[in-house]
Design an enzyme around this catalytic site. Structure first.
Site, mmCIF file in Angstrom:
data_model
loop_
_atom_site.group_PDB
_atom_site.id
_atom_site.type_symbol
_atom_site.label_atom_id
_atom_site.label_comp_id
_atom_site.label_asym_id
_atom_site.label_seq_id
_atom_site.Cartn_x
_atom_site.Cartn_y
_atom_site.Cartn_z
ATOM 1 C CG ASP A 41 -3.529 4.740 -2.146
ATOM 2 O OD1 ASP A 41 -4.450 5.183 -1.444
ATOM 3 O OD2 ASP A 41 -2.862 3.729 -1.855
ATOM 4 C CG ASP A 57 -1.704 1.219 1.427
ATOM 5 O OD1 ASP A 57 -2.123 1.518 2.566
ATOM 6 O OD2 ASP A 57 -1.912 1.927 0.410
HETATM 7 C C1 LIG Z 1 -14.408 -2.100 -2.160
HETATM 8 C C2 LIG Z 1 -14.341 -0.633 -2.495
HETATM 9 C C3 LIG Z 1 -15.704 0.017 -2.422
HETATM 10 C C4 LIG Z 1 -13.740 -0.421 -3.849
HETATM 11 S S1 LIG Z 1 -13.327 0.121 -1.293
HETATM 12 O O1 LIG Z 1 -13.232 1.512 -1.581
HETATM 13 O O2 LIG Z 1 -13.833 -0.181 0.009
HETATM 14 N N1 LIG Z 1 -11.857 -0.511 -1.402
HETATM 15 C C5 LIG Z 1 -10.934 -0.207 -0.340
HETATM 16 C C6 LIG Z 1 -9.791 -1.201 -0.276
HETATM 17 C C7 LIG Z 1 -10.216 -2.517 0.189
HETATM 18 C C8 LIG Z 1 -9.486 -3.608 -0.206
HETATM 19 C C9 LIG Z 1 -9.848 -4.874 0.193
HETATM 20 C C10 LIG Z 1 -10.950 -5.059 0.999
HETATM 21 C C11 LIG Z 1 -11.706 -3.979 1.408
HETATM 22 C C12 LIG Z 1 -11.315 -2.689 1.007
HETATM 23 C C13 LIG Z 1 -10.305 1.161 -0.588
HETATM 24 O O3 LIG Z 1 -10.021 1.536 -1.724
HETATM 25 N N2 LIG Z 1 -10.046 1.833 0.505
HETATM 26 C C14 LIG Z 1 -9.415 3.140 0.422
HETATM 27 C C15 LIG Z 1 -10.569 4.100 0.384
HETATM 28 C C16 LIG Z 1 -10.287 5.470 0.659
HETATM 29 C C17 LIG Z 1 -9.123 6.118 0.579
HETATM 30 N N3 LIG Z 1 -9.372 7.379 0.952
HETATM 31 C C18 LIG Z 1 -10.636 7.474 1.273
HETATM 32 N N4 LIG Z 1 -11.201 6.306 1.083
HETATM 33 C C19 LIG Z 1 -8.409 3.191 1.613
HETATM 34 O O4 LIG Z 1 -8.764 3.426 2.730
HETATM 35 N N5 LIG Z 1 -7.147 2.822 1.247
HETATM 36 C C20 LIG Z 1 -6.085 2.689 2.253
HETATM 37 C C21 LIG Z 1 -5.557 1.238 2.272
HETATM 38 C C22 LIG Z 1 -6.676 0.171 2.411
HETATM 39 C C23 LIG Z 1 -7.324 0.210 3.780
HETATM 40 C C24 LIG Z 1 -8.358 -0.899 3.940
HETATM 41 C C25 LIG Z 1 -7.748 -2.269 3.661
HETATM 42 C C26 LIG Z 1 -7.083 -2.333 2.311
HETATM 43 C C27 LIG Z 1 -6.083 -1.208 2.118
HETATM 44 C C28 LIG Z 1 -4.885 3.655 1.914
HETATM 45 O O5 LIG Z 1 -3.805 3.401 2.802
HETATM 46 O O6 LIG Z 1 -4.525 3.427 0.557
HETATM 47 C C29 LIG Z 1 -5.222 5.166 2.093
HETATM 48 F F1 LIG Z 1 -4.251 5.873 1.524
HETATM 49 F F2 LIG Z 1 -6.377 5.446 1.540
HETATM 50 C C30 LIG Z 1 -5.251 5.506 3.573
HETATM 51 O O7 LIG Z 1 -6.267 5.433 4.187
HETATM 52 N N6 LIG Z 1 -4.066 5.842 4.089
HETATM 53 C C31 LIG Z 1 -3.931 6.104 5.531
HETATM 54 C C32 LIG Z 1 -3.101 7.340 5.691
HETATM 55 N N7 LIG Z 1 -2.860 7.559 7.119
HETATM 56 C C33 LIG Z 1 -2.601 9.003 7.301
HETATM 57 C C34 LIG Z 1 -2.229 9.264 8.736
HETATM 58 O O8 LIG Z 1 -1.118 8.460 9.105
HETATM 59 C C35 LIG Z 1 -1.355 7.062 8.955
HETATM 60 C C36 LIG Z 1 -1.728 6.725 7.540
#
Ligand SMILES: CC(C)(C)S(=O)(=O)N[C@@H](Cc1ccccc1)C(=O)N[C@@H](Cc1c[nH]c[nH+]1)C(=O)N[C@@H](CC1CCCCC1)C(O)(O)C(F)(F)C(=O)NCCN1CCOCC1
Length: 331
Positions: free
Chosen positions: A220, A36
């Site tokens: 991302d 990621d």
């Molecule tokens: C299924 C879907 C409707 C297309 S989904 O949008 O839910 N897909 C999820 C990914 C996923 C994969 C497998 C199973 C379930 C969900 C998705 O695209 N999630 C994004 C949605 C999003 C981003 N922004 C707003 N909404 C996300 O949170 N991605 C993070 C990684 C994901 C987390 C869940 C599990 C799979 C990996 C991410 O890291 O890419 C990120 F950049 F979006 C994020 O949240 N980064 C966290 C940044 N913080 C900042 C503060 O310091 C710590 C780190």
């Protein structure tokens, strides 16, 4: 040194996420992690995770490894954009990805994961490839695998070659010429606050004219879809019969039978076209004839995100030199 490992879609029907095998400890314990570039914590399901929160995931058991060391007094807690979260304690141990080894990598062991992680059986944890400034370990933040490995790499780079409904590759330390066509276009990266942030040179919907308005966003690998400014998203769905922005489903949906235009985005002078087939993400629920779009509005997020739907259309070089840059090539 170099490393090379497969990025395997967790669902054969739609590319929601990709996992890559890694080994931790001595003797090696193999887990499948979601690489990621949008975060910088390396965390795993572990022997410290309550069994009620584990549903089929592989776990890391530090006590079974002769090289594990507790990082005493260190904890971590992270919340992702989709609201999922996890927290726990920290060990260091030997860690390898595709033959590339790091001796004492910080391994964040989950003591608590949110329900969306429990229900996602194919993901045993995350490997953050963002900048180490985003790492959440307290009181001392830890380095990512890439930052730890950099000094051993021929070139301080990793590349993402994600594919549509098939396994792609993450390479570390080298750029494989066989994986792309033409030249690689490099663009500047702003590493603050910790994402691979770059500026796209514009977009086009279908065969429409190219609009040269710059779009700043993050590359991302951990986000499934593409999230862009509302003006661009409405221009796209205006070309899709029956498309509506559904409050119920939280984004643009359309009849799965609709004809979708491709979406083109620019990086420097190079144009990347996301084929129409990538632009329909999935039916809103199993068997539904309503489909959820692969392009959604970023207005609720606060940052534009070039997620897997876009990354699958390119070969991407994450260049960790100083200053960092992003390289994009067609394939
Ligand atoms: C299924 C879907 C409707 C297309 S989904 O949008 O839910 N897909 C999820 C990914 C996923 C994969 C497998 C199973 C379930 C969900 C998705 O695209 N999630 C994004 C949605 C999003 C981003 N922004 C707003 N909404 C996300 O949170 N991605 C993070 C990684 C994901 C987390 C869940 C599990 C799979 C990996 C991410 O890291 O890419 C990120 F950049 F979006 C994020 O949240 N980064 C966290 C940044 N913080 C900042 C503060 O310091 C710590 C780190």
């Amino acid at each position: 040194d170099t490393g090379s490992a497969a990025a395997v879609p967790i669902d054969p029907r739609f590319d929601i996420a990709y996992v890559t095998p890694v080994t931790i400890g001595t003797p090696p314990q193999t887990l499948q992690l979601d690489f990621d570039t949008g975060s910088s914590d390396l965390w795993v399901f572990s022997s410290h995770t309550p069994t009620s929160q584990i549903r089929g995931q592989e776990i890391y058991t530090p006590d079974k490894s002769t090289t594990s060391k507790l990082l005493d007094g260190h904890t971590w807690s992270i919340t992702y954009g989709d609201g999922s979260a996890s927290r726990g304690n920290v060990y260091t141990d030997n860690f390898t990805v595709g033959g590339l080894a790091v001796a004492s990598q910080a391994i964040q062991c989950a003591q608590q994961v949110s329900s969306s992680f429990t229900t996602e059986e194919s993901i045993d944890g995350l490997l953050g490839l963002g900048f180490s400034t985003l790492n959440t370990v307290n009181p001392a933040s830890q380095l990512t695998f890439f930052d730890n490995a950099k000094s051993k790499l021929g070139s301080p780079v990793f590349t993402a070659d994600l594919k549509n409904k098939q396994a792609g590759t993450y390479d570390f330390g080298f750029i494989d010429k066989a994986k792309y066509t033409g030249e690689i276009t490099y663009v500047p990266v702003n590493p603050d606050p910790g994402y691979w942030t770059f500026t796209s040179s514009g977009y086009a919907v279908g065969s429409g004219n190219f609009s040269g308005s710059p779009i700043t966003g993050i590359a991302d690998t951990g986000t499934s879809l593409v999230y862009l400014p509302t003006a661009i998203v409405t221009a796209y769905y205006r070309q899709v019969q029956g498309a509506t922005n559904s409050r119920n489903y939280g984004g643009y949906v359309f009849p799965c039978s609709a004809t979708l235009p491709p979406f083109t985005f620019g990086v420097g002078e190079t144009k990347f076209t996301i084929p129409a087939s990538y632009m329909s993400y999935a039916p809103v629920t199993d068997g539904s004839s309503t489909c959820f779009g692969g392009l959604q509005s970023s207005s609720g997020i606060g940052v534009n995100i070039w997620g897997d739907v876009a990354l699958k259309a390119a070969f991407v070089v994450f260049n960790g030199a100083n200053p960092p840059t992003l390289g994009w090539a067609t394939k």
